[in-house]
Design an enzyme around this catalytic site. Sequence first.
Site, PDB file in Angstrom:
ATOM      1  N   LYS A  11       0.839  -1.154  -0.062  1.00 48.77           N
ATOM      2  CA  LYS A  11       0.084  -0.135  -0.144  1.00 48.77           C
ATOM      3  C   LYS A  11       0.705   1.263   0.044  1.00 48.77           C
ATOM      4  O   LYS A  11       1.876   1.202   0.641  1.00 48.77           O
ATOM      5  CB  LYS A  11      -0.895  -0.041   1.365  1.00 48.77           C
ATOM      6  N   THR A  56      -3.764  -5.456   0.562  1.00 51.63           N
ATOM      7  CA  THR A  56      -3.390  -4.332   0.773  1.00 51.63           C
ATOM      8  C   THR A  56      -4.318  -3.681   1.692  1.00 51.63           C
ATOM      9  O   THR A  56      -3.811  -2.546   2.337  1.00 51.63           O
ATOM     10  CB  THR A  56      -3.268  -3.478  -0.741  1.00 51.63           C
ATOM     11  N   ASP A  57      -5.393  -3.997   1.716  1.00 52.52           N
ATOM     12  CA  ASP A  57      -6.372  -3.092   2.967  1.00 52.52           C
ATOM     13  C   ASP A  57      -5.824  -3.398   4.300  1.00 52.52           C
ATOM     14  O   ASP A  57      -5.807  -2.430   5.216  1.00 52.52           O
ATOM     15  CB  ASP A  57      -7.724  -3.750   2.530  1.00 52.52           C
ATOM     16  N   ARG A 176      27.580  35.044  -7.213  1.00 52.02           N
ATOM     17  CA  ARG A 176      26.123  34.482  -7.566  1.00 52.02           C
ATOM     18  C   ARG A 176      25.394  34.074  -6.642  1.00 52.02           C
ATOM     19  O   ARG A 176      26.115  33.933  -5.187  1.00 52.02           O
ATOM     20  CB  ARG A 176      26.553  33.516  -8.484  1.00 52.02           C
ATOM     21  N   VAL A 223      29.112  23.983  -6.693  1.00 56.92           N
ATOM     22  CA  VAL A 223      28.303  23.042  -6.079  1.00 56.92           C
ATOM     23  C   VAL A 223      28.832  21.960  -5.592  1.00 56.92           C
ATOM     24  O   VAL A 223      28.846  21.191  -4.468  1.00 56.92           O
ATOM     25  CB  VAL A 223      26.946  22.667  -6.902  1.00 56.92           C
ATOM     26  N   GLN A 224      29.719  21.139  -6.466  1.00 55.74           N
ATOM     27  CA  GLN A 224      30.325  20.057  -6.227  1.00 55.74           C
ATOM     28  C   GLN A 224      31.160  20.012  -5.007  1.00 55.74           C
ATOM     29  O   GLN A 224      31.004  19.006  -4.049  1.00 55.74           O
ATOM     30  CB  GLN A 224      31.313  19.679  -7.490  1.00 55.74           C
ATOM     31  N   ASN A 250      21.025  22.735  -9.208  1.00 55.10           N
ATOM     32  CA  ASN A 250      21.569  23.947  -8.891  1.00 55.10           C
ATOM     33  C   ASN A 250      20.714  25.027  -9.569  1.00 55.10           C
ATOM     34  O   ASN A 250      20.253  24.930 -10.894  1.00 55.10           O
ATOM     35  CB  ASN A 250      22.845  24.176  -9.776  1.00 55.10           C
ATOM     36  N   HIS A 252      19.276  28.130 -11.017  1.00 51.11           N
ATOM     37  CA  HIS A 252      20.131  29.281 -11.290  1.00 51.11           C
ATOM     38  C   HIS A 252      19.276  30.737 -11.181  1.00 51.11           C
ATOM     39  O   HIS A 252      17.809  30.874 -11.481  1.00 51.11           O
ATOM     40  CB  HIS A 252      20.362  29.136 -12.921  1.00 51.11           C
TER      41      HIS A 252
HETATM   42  O1  URC Z   1      29.025  24.768  -9.216  1.00 52.04           O
HETATM   43  C1  URC Z   1      28.737  24.683 -10.578  1.00 52.04           C
HETATM   44  N1  URC Z   1      28.916  23.265 -11.113  1.00 52.04           N
HETATM   45  C2  URC Z   1      28.726  23.198 -12.439  1.00 52.04           C
HETATM   46  O2  URC Z   1      28.867  22.027 -12.482  1.00 52.04           O
HETATM   47  C3  URC Z   1      28.160  24.114 -13.140  1.00 52.04           C
HETATM   48  N2  URC Z   1      27.804  24.190 -14.154  1.00 52.04           N
HETATM   49  C4  URC Z   1      27.368  25.466 -14.752  1.00 52.04           C
HETATM   50  O3  URC Z   1      26.881  25.522 -15.872  1.00 52.04           O
HETATM   51  N3  URC Z   1      27.218  26.327 -13.324  1.00 52.04           N
HETATM   52  C5  URC Z   1      27.816  25.440 -12.583  1.00 52.04           C
HETATM   53  N4  URC Z   1      27.998  25.633 -11.243  1.00 52.04           N
END
Ligand code: URC
Length: 295
Positions: A11, A56-57, A176, A223-224, A250, A252
């Site tokens: 369920k 499932t009930d 940014r 970000v990575q 990410n 934007h």
């Molecule tokens: O932190 C980021 N990682 C990316 O891989 C990436 N690619 C992108 O266009 N902007 C960003 N920013």
Amino acid sequence: MPNLVHHVHGKKRVRVARTWREGSMHHFVEWNVEVVIESAMAHAYKTPSNEGMTTTDTTKNQCYVVAKAMQKRCSPEEYALALGKQFVDSYPLISAVEVRVEQAPWRRTRVHGADHDHGYTFTAPCLRVCAAVVSRTKPPAVRSGMRHLRVLKTTQSGYEGFLVDKHTALKDTRERIFATAVDVDWTWSKPPGCYDNAYTAVYDALAENFFGPPRGGVYSPSVQYTLYQMGSAAVERVDGLEQITLTAPNLHFVPANPPGAAPFADDVYVATSEPHGQISCTVSAKHGFAPLAKL
Ligand SMILES: O=c1[nH]c(=O)c2[nH]c(=O)[nH]c2[nH]1
């Protein structure tokens, strides 16, 4: 007769709410529960017989039965383990059960700076999720996580030094907005003393490494890089956390330059949700995961 390769039933979206009353102090949770049952019920697919079938009930009813049986307030992980065990203990044809729980973001409210004894607002920073697999033959396994942890910072983020070719429009920047809605999943090498405290410790580790200190923050070069910092902090800080995966869009915020206005000055943006970058990493605790040295 073609082979029946795989079958499960159960369920989904069973909505369970539970209040525990400790005198005038009440504790409340709302769970969205999914139960996935593996069983020796192939005959229900291959023949008209439903003999021995856990409906499932009934599966849905058990979600409420076990919520009622949890006499003391508990984490979603403890509930998921208890519910899984209830199926395996009650129904001989069931070999394993996965119980997935999503906890709604109710949080005890504060009035005049004090915790309210029975008031909640829908303001936790994300959904809390967990899953427990209870099997007849193997020890139980628990996963925990977060869904849509929405975080944003207006500065202390940049991205530069990436590969540039004739198709690259992106410019290096050290200024940014960084906005994301992270999904986080982690496994346990051993159960923590308290799942609720461990969850808070994971949240704190992630938040501290995304935002940095309250004054000045911390610079994110990508970000990575920031995801790896967040995951590493959680793994290092929370005892028993085995492996954590962070999956982050990410989101934007594009500089806006409306006609007739002064140029963009890190002030007005086009907020977007699509398309978005999609970045993910998995970080493991050191112990237990280092590759064995070759003899
Ligand atoms: O932190 C980021 N990682 C990316 O891989 C990436 N690619 C992108 O266009 N902007 C960003 N920013």
